[in-house]
Design a protein around this motif. Structure first.
Motif, PDB file in Angstrom:
ATOM      1  N   PHE A  64      20.092   4.441  40.270  1.00  8.85           N
ATOM      2  CA  PHE A  64      21.111   5.294  39.671  1.00  8.85           C
ATOM      3  C   PHE A  64      20.503   6.120  38.468  1.00  8.85           C
ATOM      4  O   PHE A  64      21.510   6.989  38.112  1.00  8.85           O
ATOM      5  N   LEU A  65      19.534   6.191  38.249  1.00  5.35           N
ATOM      6  CA  LEU A  65      18.720   6.834  36.918  1.00  5.35           C
ATOM      7  C   LEU A  65      19.007   8.534  37.217  1.00  5.35           C
ATOM      8  O   LEU A  65      19.124   9.338  36.194  1.00  5.35           O
ATOM      9  N   LYS A  66      18.722   8.973  38.339  1.00  9.55           N
ATOM     10  CA  LYS A  66      18.735  10.280  38.620  1.00  9.55           C
ATOM     11  C   LYS A  66      20.319  10.614  39.091  1.00  9.55           C
ATOM     12  O   LYS A  66      20.402  11.844  39.938  1.00  9.55           O
ATOM     13  N   SER A  67      21.122   9.725  39.265  1.00 10.88           N
ATOM     14  CA  SER A  67      22.547  10.015  39.727  1.00 10.88           C
ATOM     15  C   SER A  67      23.321  10.743  38.882  1.00 10.88           C
ATOM     16  O   SER A  67      23.100  10.784  37.681  1.00 10.88           O
ATOM     17  N   ASP A  68      24.352  11.472  39.199  1.00 13.58           N
ATOM     18  CA  ASP A  68      25.298  12.163  38.658  1.00 13.58           C
ATOM     19  C   ASP A  68      26.423  10.987  38.366  1.00 13.58           C
ATOM     20  O   ASP A  68      27.192  10.969  39.202  1.00 13.58           O
ATOM     21  N   ILE A  69      26.372  10.343  37.308  1.00 16.08           N
ATOM     22  CA  ILE A  69      27.169   9.202  36.994  1.00 16.08           C
ATOM     23  C   ILE A  69      28.713   9.640  37.244  1.00 16.08           C
ATOM     24  O   ILE A  69      29.568   9.168  37.494  1.00 16.08           O
ATOM     25  N   VAL A  70      28.928  10.891  36.653  1.00 16.66           N
ATOM     26  CA  VAL A  70      30.372  11.453  36.637  1.00 16.66           C
ATOM     27  C   VAL A  70      30.832  11.485  38.137  1.00 16.66           C
ATOM     28  O   VAL A  70      32.044  11.113  38.329  1.00 16.66           O
ATOM     29  N   ARG A  71      30.077  12.200  38.814  1.00 14.67           N
ATOM     30  CA  ARG A  71      30.392  12.221  40.512  1.00 14.67           C
ATOM     31  C   ARG A  71      30.478  10.842  40.917  1.00 14.67           C
ATOM     32  O   ARG A  71      31.496  10.767  41.785  1.00 14.67           O
ATOM     33  N   PHE A  72      29.467   9.989  40.667  1.00 16.59           N
ATOM     34  CA  PHE A  72      29.397   8.717  41.165  1.00 16.59           C
ATOM     35  C   PHE A  72      30.891   7.914  41.145  1.00 16.59           C
ATOM     36  O   PHE A  72      31.536   7.411  41.847  1.00 16.59           O
ATOM     37  N   ARG A  73      31.356   8.199  39.740  1.00 14.04           N
ATOM     38  CA  ARG A  73      32.671   7.547  39.374  1.00 14.04           C
ATOM     39  C   ARG A  73      33.930   8.103  39.959  1.00 14.04           C
ATOM     40  O   ARG A  73      34.724   7.550  40.424  1.00 14.04           O
ATOM     41  N   GLU A  74      33.952   9.521  40.102  1.00 14.39           N
ATOM     42  CA  GLU A  74      34.929  10.070  40.655  1.00 14.39           C
ATOM     43  C   GLU A  74      35.069   9.743  42.293  1.00 14.39           C
ATOM     44  O   GLU A  74      35.974   9.340  42.654  1.00 14.39           O
ATOM     45  N   LYS A  75      33.911   9.619  43.066  1.00 10.75           N
ATOM     46  CA  LYS A  75      33.830   9.301  44.299  1.00 10.75           C
ATOM     47  C   LYS A  75      34.064   7.932  44.583  1.00 10.75           C
ATOM     48  O   LYS A  75      34.696   7.514  45.458  1.00 10.75           O
ATOM     49  N   PHE A  76      33.614   6.984  43.696  1.00  9.16           N
ATOM     50  CA  PHE A  76      33.824   5.552  43.949  1.00  9.16           C
ATOM     51  C   PHE A  76      35.368   5.223  43.710  1.00  9.16           C
ATOM     52  O   PHE A  76      36.103   4.459  44.568  1.00  9.16           O
ATOM     53  N   ILE A  77      35.978   5.986  42.725  1.00  7.62           N
ATOM     54  CA  ILE A  77      37.406   5.740  42.608  1.00  7.62           C
ATOM     55  C   ILE A  77      38.165   6.173  43.787  1.00  7.62           C
ATOM     56  O   ILE A  77      38.915   5.644  44.280  1.00  7.62           O
ATOM     57  N   GLU A  78      37.673   7.512  44.113  1.00  6.05           N
ATOM     58  CA  GLU A  78      38.228   7.722  45.720  1.00  6.05           C
ATOM     59  C   GLU A  78      38.370   6.990  46.699  1.00  6.05           C
ATOM     60  O   GLU A  78      39.211   6.896  47.448  1.00  6.05           O
ATOM     61  N   GLN A  79      36.848   6.468  46.856  1.00  4.66           N
ATOM     62  CA  GLN A  79      36.703   5.651  47.995  1.00  4.66           C
ATOM     63  C   GLN A  79      37.462   4.248  47.949  1.00  4.66           C
ATOM     64  O   GLN A  79      38.176   3.802  48.808  1.00  4.66           O
ATOM     65  N   LEU A  80      37.665   3.561  46.568  1.00  3.22           N
ATOM     66  CA  LEU A  80      38.520   2.401  46.520  1.00  3.22           C
ATOM     67  C   LEU A  80      39.976   2.639  46.637  1.00  3.22           C
ATOM     68  O   LEU A  80      40.477   1.980  47.363  1.00  3.22           O
ATOM     69  N   CYS A  81      40.512   3.799  46.246  1.00  5.22           N
ATOM     70  CA  CYS A  81      41.856   4.193  46.236  1.00  5.22           C
ATOM     71  C   CYS A  81      42.108   4.331  47.830  1.00  5.22           C
ATOM     72  O   CYS A  81      42.971   3.772  48.177  1.00  5.22           O
ATOM     73  N   THR A  82      41.417   5.074  48.467  1.00  6.79           N
ATOM     74  CA  THR A  82      41.339   5.132  49.926  1.00  6.79           C
ATOM     75  C   THR A  82      41.456   4.083  50.708  1.00  6.79           C
ATOM     76  O   THR A  82      42.368   3.651  51.618  1.00  6.79           O
ATOM     77  N   ILE A  83      40.398   3.102  50.401  1.00  9.49           N
ATOM     78  CA  ILE A  83      40.469   1.906  51.618  1.00  9.49           C
ATOM     79  C   ILE A  83      41.399   0.802  51.068  1.00  9.49           C
ATOM     80  O   ILE A  83      41.651  -0.037  51.796  1.00  9.49           O
ATOM     81  N   SER A  84      41.902   1.044  49.725  1.00 11.00           N
ATOM     82  CA  SER A  84      43.239  -0.221  49.465  1.00 11.00           C
ATOM     83  C   SER A  84      44.253   0.172  49.850  1.00 11.00           C
ATOM     84  O   SER A  84      45.389  -0.347  49.555  1.00 11.00           O
TER      85      SER A  84
END
Length: 147
Positions: A64-84
């Motif tokens: 995760f060191l080179k990840s865009d954490i803001v984008r990761f957060r946004e997409k992870f929230i989207e993914q959890l919202c969608t699959i739930s």
């Protein structure tokens, strides 16, 4: 004797109906996983707790060191919202595309699952809710490891 049998039968039916009515008033209506997670606000809280667990986990932090954490957060929230079952639509890349070239193995995958479980426990999600979410995420394993 016949008359008393009819009375007993009527009493049993009345008693059964009363029990059924009592049971109906105490049973919670079916709650979606999205609702159980706390909707958008709860999913964001879980995501933030997850990111916090990742930052202290030396087993997975390098990924995760080179990840865009803001984008990761946004997409992870989207993914959890969608699959739930929430009202969101996941707009991120596929899990294969995201994880290609990372060479994640079982050890790393299991570590990230442990981090997610710790995050769920830290925000006091019930075990049944945790299990529901994990069962929806588990099929993604093959899209993530050894890519």
């Amino acid at each position: 004797m016949h008359g008393s049998f009819a009375q007993i039968k009527k009493l049993l039916i009345a008693y059964s109906i009363a029990l059924l009515l009592i049971a109906c008033t105490t049973i919670k209506p079916h709650q979606s996983l999205y609702d159980a997670l706390g909707k958008q606000e709860g999913i964001a809280r879980l995501t933030d707790a997850f990111i916090e667990e990742i930052q202290y986990d030396k087993r997975v932090l390098p990924y995760f060191l080179k990840s865009d954490i803001v984008r990761f957060r946004e997409k992870f929230i989207e993914q959890l919202c969608t699959i739930s079952g929430g009202p969101c639509r996941y707009t991120g890349d596929t899990m294969v595309d995201v994880h290609s070239g990372m060479d994640i193995n079982e050890h790393h995958f299991n570590a990230i699952v442990e981090d997610l479980i710790l995050a769920m426990e830290n925000i006091s999600l019930p075990t049944s809710t945790q299990n529901q979410l994990l069962s929806l995420l588990a099929p993604m394993r093959s899209d993530i490891i050894y890519r």
